[in-house]
Design a protein around this motif. Structure first.
Motif, PDB file in Angstrom:
ATOM      1  N   PHE A 126       0.871  -1.174   0.000  1.00 17.37           N
ATOM      2  CA  PHE A 126       0.000   0.000   0.000  1.00 17.37           C
ATOM      3  C   PHE A 126       0.902   1.216   0.000  1.00 17.37           C
ATOM      4  O   PHE A 126       1.396   1.619   1.044  1.00 17.37           O
ATOM      5  N   GLY A 127       1.139   1.807  -1.184  1.00 18.06           N
ATOM      6  CA  GLY A 127       2.077   2.912  -1.266  1.00 18.06           C
ATOM      7  C   GLY A 127       3.454   2.393  -0.894  1.00 18.06           C
ATOM      8  O   GLY A 127       3.928   1.427  -1.464  1.00 18.06           O
ATOM      9  N   ASN A 128       4.088   3.013   0.089  1.00 18.61           N
ATOM     10  CA  ASN A 128       5.386   2.541   0.553  1.00 18.61           C
ATOM     11  C   ASN A 128       5.267   1.679   1.798  1.00 18.61           C
ATOM     12  O   ASN A 128       6.264   1.276   2.365  1.00 18.61           O
ATOM     13  N   GLN A 129       4.069   1.423   2.240  1.00 26.74           N
ATOM     14  CA  GLN A 129       3.844   0.612   3.432  1.00 26.74           C
ATOM     15  C   GLN A 129       3.611  -0.833   3.016  1.00 26.74           C
ATOM     16  O   GLN A 129       2.814  -1.118   2.137  1.00 26.74           O
ATOM     17  N   HIS A 130       4.306  -1.757   3.666  1.00 23.78           N
ATOM     18  CA  HIS A 130       4.146  -3.170   3.363  1.00 23.78           C
ATOM     19  C   HIS A 130       3.476  -3.842   4.546  1.00 23.78           C
ATOM     20  O   HIS A 130       3.770  -3.524   5.692  1.00 23.78           O
ATOM     21  N   GLN A 131       2.602  -4.758   4.242  1.00 28.04           N
ATOM     22  CA  GLN A 131       1.907  -5.504   5.288  1.00 28.04           C
ATOM     23  C   GLN A 131       2.124  -6.990   5.046  1.00 28.04           C
ATOM     24  O   GLN A 131       2.113  -7.446   3.910  1.00 28.04           O
ATOM     25  N   LEU A 132       2.313  -7.713   6.124  1.00 34.04           N
ATOM     26  CA  LEU A 132       2.534  -9.151   6.046  1.00 34.04           C
ATOM     27  C   LEU A 132       1.574  -9.823   7.016  1.00 34.04           C
ATOM     28  O   LEU A 132       1.462  -9.407   8.167  1.00 34.04           O
ATOM     29  N   TYR A 133       0.882 -10.848   6.531  1.00 35.57           N
ATOM     30  CA  TYR A 133      -0.089 -11.560   7.361  1.00 35.57           C
ATOM     31  C   TYR A 133       0.222 -13.048   7.344  1.00 35.57           C
ATOM     32  O   TYR A 133       0.535 -13.611   6.304  1.00 35.57           O
ATOM     33  N   ASN A 134       0.109 -13.673   8.476  1.00 33.90           N
ATOM     34  CA  ASN A 134       0.246 -15.121   8.582  1.00 33.90           C
ATOM     35  C   ASN A 134      -1.147 -15.707   8.402  1.00 33.90           C
ATOM     36  O   ASN A 134      -1.907 -15.854   9.361  1.00 33.90           O
ATOM     37  N   ILE A 135      -1.483 -16.049   7.168  1.00 40.42           N
ATOM     38  CA  ILE A 135      -2.862 -16.453   6.895  1.00 40.42           C
ATOM     39  C   ILE A 135      -3.195 -17.852   7.394  1.00 40.42           C
ATOM     40  O   ILE A 135      -4.361 -18.210   7.457  1.00 40.42           O
ATOM     41  N   SER A 136      -2.183 -18.624   7.782  1.00 36.76           N
ATOM     42  CA  SER A 136      -2.508 -19.933   8.370  1.00 36.76           C
ATOM     43  C   SER A 136      -3.058 -19.768   9.784  1.00 36.76           C
ATOM     44  O   SER A 136      -3.793 -20.612  10.279  1.00 36.76           O
ATOM     45  N   GLU A 137      -2.720 -18.637  10.424  1.00 37.33           N
ATOM     46  CA  GLU A 137      -3.224 -18.369  11.779  1.00 37.33           C
ATOM     47  C   GLU A 137      -4.174 -17.175  11.835  1.00 37.33           C
ATOM     48  O   GLU A 137      -4.857 -16.986  12.835  1.00 37.33           O
ATOM     49  N   ASP A 138      -4.181 -16.370  10.787  1.00 36.41           N
ATOM     50  CA  ASP A 138      -4.956 -15.124  10.778  1.00 36.41           C
ATOM     51  C   ASP A 138      -5.636 -14.976   9.416  1.00 36.41           C
ATOM     52  O   ASP A 138      -5.293 -14.111   8.628  1.00 36.41           O
ATOM     53  N   ILE A 139      -6.606 -15.836   9.150  1.00 35.51           N
ATOM     54  CA  ILE A 139      -7.249 -15.884   7.838  1.00 35.51           C
ATOM     55  C   ILE A 139      -7.947 -14.567   7.487  1.00 35.51           C
ATOM     56  O   ILE A 139      -8.074 -14.216   6.318  1.00 35.51           O
ATOM     57  N   THR A 151      -3.989  -8.968  11.770  1.00 34.04           N
ATOM     58  CA  THR A 151      -2.763  -8.644  12.495  1.00 34.04           C
ATOM     59  C   THR A 151      -1.585  -8.575  11.528  1.00 34.04           C
ATOM     60  O   THR A 151      -1.129  -9.594  11.005  1.00 34.04           O
ATOM     61  N   ASP A 152      -1.088  -7.366  11.312  1.00 34.08           N
ATOM     62  CA  ASP A 152       0.059  -7.143  10.447  1.00 34.08           C
ATOM     63  C   ASP A 152       1.324  -7.544  11.214  1.00 34.08           C
ATOM     64  O   ASP A 152       1.614  -6.984  12.272  1.00 34.08           O
ATOM     65  N   VAL A 153       2.081  -8.494  10.685  1.00 28.40           N
ATOM     66  CA  VAL A 153       3.291  -8.975  11.364  1.00 28.40           C
ATOM     67  C   VAL A 153       4.566  -8.545  10.637  1.00 28.40           C
ATOM     68  O   VAL A 153       5.646  -9.063  10.901  1.00 28.40           O
ATOM     69  N   ALA A 154       4.467  -7.568   9.750  1.00 25.52           N
ATOM     70  CA  ALA A 154       5.635  -7.115   8.984  1.00 25.52           C
ATOM     71  C   ALA A 154       6.758  -6.618   9.893  1.00 25.52           C
ATOM     72  O   ALA A 154       7.926  -6.917   9.649  1.00 25.52           O
ATOM     73  N   SER A 155       6.409  -5.892  10.948  1.00 21.99           N
ATOM     74  CA  SER A 155       7.458  -5.355  11.831  1.00 21.99           C
ATOM     75  C   SER A 155       8.133  -6.468  12.641  1.00 21.99           C
ATOM     76  O   SER A 155       9.275  -6.317  13.055  1.00 21.99           O
ATOM     77  N   GLU A 156       7.445  -7.579  12.820  1.00 22.63           N
ATOM     78  CA  GLU A 156       8.022  -8.715  13.545  1.00 22.63           C
ATOM     79  C   GLU A 156       8.898  -9.580  12.644  1.00 22.63           C
ATOM     80  O   GLU A 156       9.705 -10.368  13.134  1.00 22.63           O
ATOM     81  N   HIS A 157       8.709  -9.463  11.327  1.00 24.81           N
ATOM     82  CA  HIS A 157       9.439 -10.280  10.358  1.00 24.81           C
ATOM     83  C   HIS A 157       9.958  -9.406   9.207  1.00 24.81           C
ATOM     84  O   HIS A 157       9.592  -9.612   8.045  1.00 24.81           O
ATOM     85  N   PRO A 158      10.828  -8.434   9.515  1.00 26.03           N
ATOM     86  CA  PRO A 158      11.280  -7.525   8.453  1.00 26.03           C
ATOM     87  C   PRO A 158      12.055  -8.220   7.334  1.00 26.03           C
ATOM     88  O   PRO A 158      11.936  -7.832   6.171  1.00 26.03           O
ATOM     89  N   ASP A 159      12.828  -9.265   7.660  1.00 23.14           N
ATOM     90  CA  ASP A 159      13.584  -9.967   6.622  1.00 23.14           C
ATOM     91  C   ASP A 159      12.661 -10.701   5.661  1.00 23.14           C
ATOM     92  O   ASP A 159      12.858 -10.675   4.444  1.00 23.14           O
TER      93      ASP A 159
END
Length: 67
Positions: free
Chosen positions: A13-26, A30-38
């Motif tokens: 979204f623009g320069n913002q990236h979002q990452l979701y663990n869809i196996s646990e958060d369908i 909960t955006d987990v990008a900051s917890e998994h930057p790599d």
């Protein structure tokens, strides 16, 4: 973009990236990008390569759009 393991989902979204663990958060609440930057960076790099390889068009905001 869903990765092969179907465990994560990454959107841009623009320069913002979002990452979701869809196996646990369908519902993607909960955006987990900051917890998994790599992982986020690696997925964005993969996506960017794919976009270049396929010549995919990226939608641009409509400047005439009013809320």
């Amino acid at each position: 973009m869903k990765v092969n393991q179907r465990c994560s989902h990454c959107r841009r979204f623009g320069n913002q990236h979002q990452l979701y663990n869809i196996s646990e958060d369908i519902s993607e609440t909960t955006d987990v990008a900051s917890e998994h930057p790599d992982m986020t960076a690696a997925l964005i790099e993969q996506l960017d390569r794919w976009l270049l390889q396929t010549g995919a068009l990226i939608p641009k905001p409509n400047p005439a759009f009013k809320n």
